[in-house]
Design an enzyme around this catalytic site. Structure first.
Site, PDB file in Angstrom:
ATOM      1  N   SER A  40      80.428  40.327  30.289  1.00 24.55           N
ATOM      2  CA  SER A  40      81.891  40.281  30.271  1.00 24.55           C
ATOM      3  C   SER A  40      82.563  41.250  29.311  1.00 24.55           C
ATOM      4  O   SER A  40      83.784  41.388  29.343  1.00 24.55           O
ATOM      5  CB  SER A  40      82.361  38.858  29.942  1.00 24.55           C
ATOM      6  OG  SER A  40      82.064  37.990  30.992  1.00 24.55           O
TER       7      SER A  40
ATOM      8  N   SER B  68      84.587  39.278  32.189  1.00 24.17           N
ATOM      9  CA  SER B  68      85.797  38.486  32.077  1.00 24.17           C
ATOM     10  C   SER B  68      86.790  38.989  31.035  1.00 24.17           C
ATOM     11  O   SER B  68      87.930  38.516  30.975  1.00 24.17           O
ATOM     12  CB  SER B  68      85.419  37.040  31.741  1.00 24.17           C
ATOM     13  OG  SER B  68      84.832  36.962  30.443  1.00 24.17           O
TER      14      SER B  68
ATOM     15  N   LYS C 135      91.042  38.767  23.006  1.00 24.20           N
ATOM     16  CA  LYS C 135      90.824  38.026  24.251  1.00 24.20           C
ATOM     17  C   LYS C 135      91.281  36.584  24.061  1.00 24.20           C
ATOM     18  O   LYS C 135      90.996  35.960  23.027  1.00 24.20           O
ATOM     19  CB  LYS C 135      89.343  38.077  24.622  1.00 24.20           C
ATOM     20  CG  LYS C 135      89.003  37.443  25.972  1.00 24.20           C
ATOM     21  CD  LYS C 135      87.517  37.633  26.283  1.00 24.20           C
ATOM     22  CE  LYS C 135      87.121  37.023  27.609  1.00 24.20           C
ATOM     23  NZ  LYS C 135      85.680  37.236  27.917  1.00 24.20           N
TER      24      LYS C 135
END
Length: 497
Positions: free
Chosen positions: A175, A151, A75
């Site tokens: 997330s 996210s 990420k």
């Protein structure tokens, strides 16, 4: 589609090389990522060099563990030495390029994992990208009209689409688990402090977690075994020893007790699929009993207050100086923290402490709590690429509850809607009891195959290519039609059968 477990076995039998595995993953991204938007940046040359080193180690008899030679993604709010970190924002701090690599990333590399690139996310892990932002917009590989969760969007997309076999996400208010649910994969938010957050772009100091996302629970266990453990650079990092999670998967389930949180308002497919999963749990010898989460609504509200206050504190200076450089949704969400008074924040933190005390009592009568991860499938993007924030906020309630407490929570697939969108089961346990979650989740996945289902885009594209059809903007509709065709074909096969 390969899992980490299967690929690791093939690599050790020398039936597959890491170089071939990485090239296949990169080729798959070449074919589909222009539509799915998983990658912010790719490290093809560095990845192939790392794959060559992994193969050389195998040839020399050096085995660094199950992640050696496995392609993974990171990420893009975790620092890497392979390339820049953007956190998908224009408010980018140039010093990020010189910061030490995230501890979790360094540990993956030391275990021989091959980092293929950085993956898309919500801006600063809190705000959906604006329509004019110069970053890829991630799309759900099951239906590219839909949101892939956030996210840790890109990690969910990349794992589901086969661009990587596993990846790292971060979770402050759901997330990891929301994109795992929306994309039909497995994802774990560990106990707060179990995995160091050092080397990550901060959001909310008492809520930030780093955790694994992969196709299976076994794969997540292999990831957590590698990235967990104390790090002196992280003041929240726990000192407790890290178990051998993979070895503990072999332990019998015994008479584990599952507390079941009833399904509330939900998509019509959810109650039946949830009941099916409870039937699977009981078939494995587990007992189930209905429970209520202590102070559920108040604890979810506390999560939102703490997230607002702590994210505002993180961004206070740059909000004042670079307001317009933030995406509109991000700046509005973060600025909400300016409304939180000291008394309100103190009340939210006291609510969190009280909920933890009551959960300790609940977990004396059950070993695991089961609920739906989200009560709805991935919602469609609306006009102007907008999302229904009220719907998403309501859908996030159960994941936010466990974010607030810091207890570990695991999301695993539990089936699909009639339209072919994934739905998900969430399992939660007391602090540092990830092994229990892994044992239950792995047993469920040995008894079901939802986690092995693959998005149809490659098959759709291949069929259209054979027919010399260029779908253009109709690809999403054709993918949905393909799902319907597969259901009809399966019904015919079962009837013959």
């Amino acid at each position: 589609m390969l899992t980490v477990e299967t690929a690791a076995a093939l690599l050790r039998r020398r039936e597959l090389s890491s170089v071939d595995l990485v090239r296949a993953a990169l080729d798959r991204a070449d074919a589909f990522d222009d539509r799915l938007g998983a990658y912010v940046s790719r490290f093809d040359d560095a990845a192939l060099a790392a794959a060559n080193r992994a193969d050389a180690d195998f040839a020399a008899g050096v085995d660094r563990g199950p992640l050696q030679g496995i392609p993974v993604g990171i990420k893009d709010n975790l620092f890497t030495t392979d390339g820049p970190t953007t956190a998908q924002t224009l408010v980018r701090d140039p010093s990020w390029d010189t910061r030490p690599e995230a501890t979790a990333v360094s540990r993956l590399k030391a275990a021989g994992a091959v980092v293929l690139g950085k993956l898309t996310l919500s801006e600063f892990a809190i705000g959906p990208p604006g329509p004019d932002a110069p970053f890829p917009r991630p799309r759900n590989p099951w239906d590219i009209r839909c949101w892939p969760g956030g996210s840790s969007s890109g990690t969910g997309v990349a794992v589901a689409a086969g661009f990587v076999l596993a990846g790292l996400g971060t979770d402050s208010a759901g997330s990891i688990r929301m994109p795992a649910a929306a994309c039909g994969i497995s994802g774990l938010k560990p106990t707060f402090g179990r995995v160091p957050v050092s080397g990550s772009v901060p959001l909310a100091a008492s809520l930030d977690h780093v955790g694994p996302m992969a196709r299976t629970v076994w794969d997540c266990a292999a990831m957590l075994r590698t990235i967990a453990g104390h790090d002196g650079a992280d003041a929240t990092s726990l000192r407790e020893p890290v178990p051998d999670y993979l070895a503990e998967l072999a332990a019998p389930l015994g008479n584990l007790r599952v507390g079941v949180v009833p399904v509330g308002m939900a998509h019509s497919a959810v109650p039946g699929l949830f009941d099916d999963m409870l039937t699977v749990l009981r078939s494995l010898g587990l007992t189930t009993t209905t429970v209520d989460l202590p102070a559920e609504q108040a604890t979810v509200a506390a999560t939102k207050v703490i997230l607002s206050a702590e994210s505002f504190e993180t961004h206070r200076k740059t909000l004042a100086s670079r307001w317009r450089d933030y995406g509109r949704a991000t700046r509005v969400r973060v600025a909400t923290g300016a409304f939180v008074t000291d008394a309100e924040l103190d009340r939210a933190r006291r609510r969190r402490a009280a909920t933890r005390e009551r959960l300790a009592g609940l977990f004396r009568s059950v070993d695991v709590v089961a609920s739906v991860t989200m009560p709805v499938p991935a919602p469609e993007y609306g006009p102007g690429e907008r999302l229904d924030r009220e719907l998403i906020s309501a859908a996030a309630a159960t994941v936010r509850y466990w974010s607030c407490t810091g207890y570990p929570a695991l999301a695993i697939p539990m089936g699909f809607t009639a339209e072919g969108l994934p739905l998900s089961l969430q399992l939660a346990a007391p602090p540092l009891r990830e092994s229990v979650l892994f044992r239950v989740g792995d047993a469920v996945q040995r008894a079901t195959d939802w986690h092995l289902r693959e998005p149809p885009l490659p098959e759709v594209a291949a069929a259209l290519a054979r027919a010399r059809i260029e779908p253009g903007d109709d690809l999403a509709a054709l993918a949905a039609a393909y799902q319907g065709h597969r259901a009809d074909a399966e019904a015919l096969r079962n009837e013959e059968g």
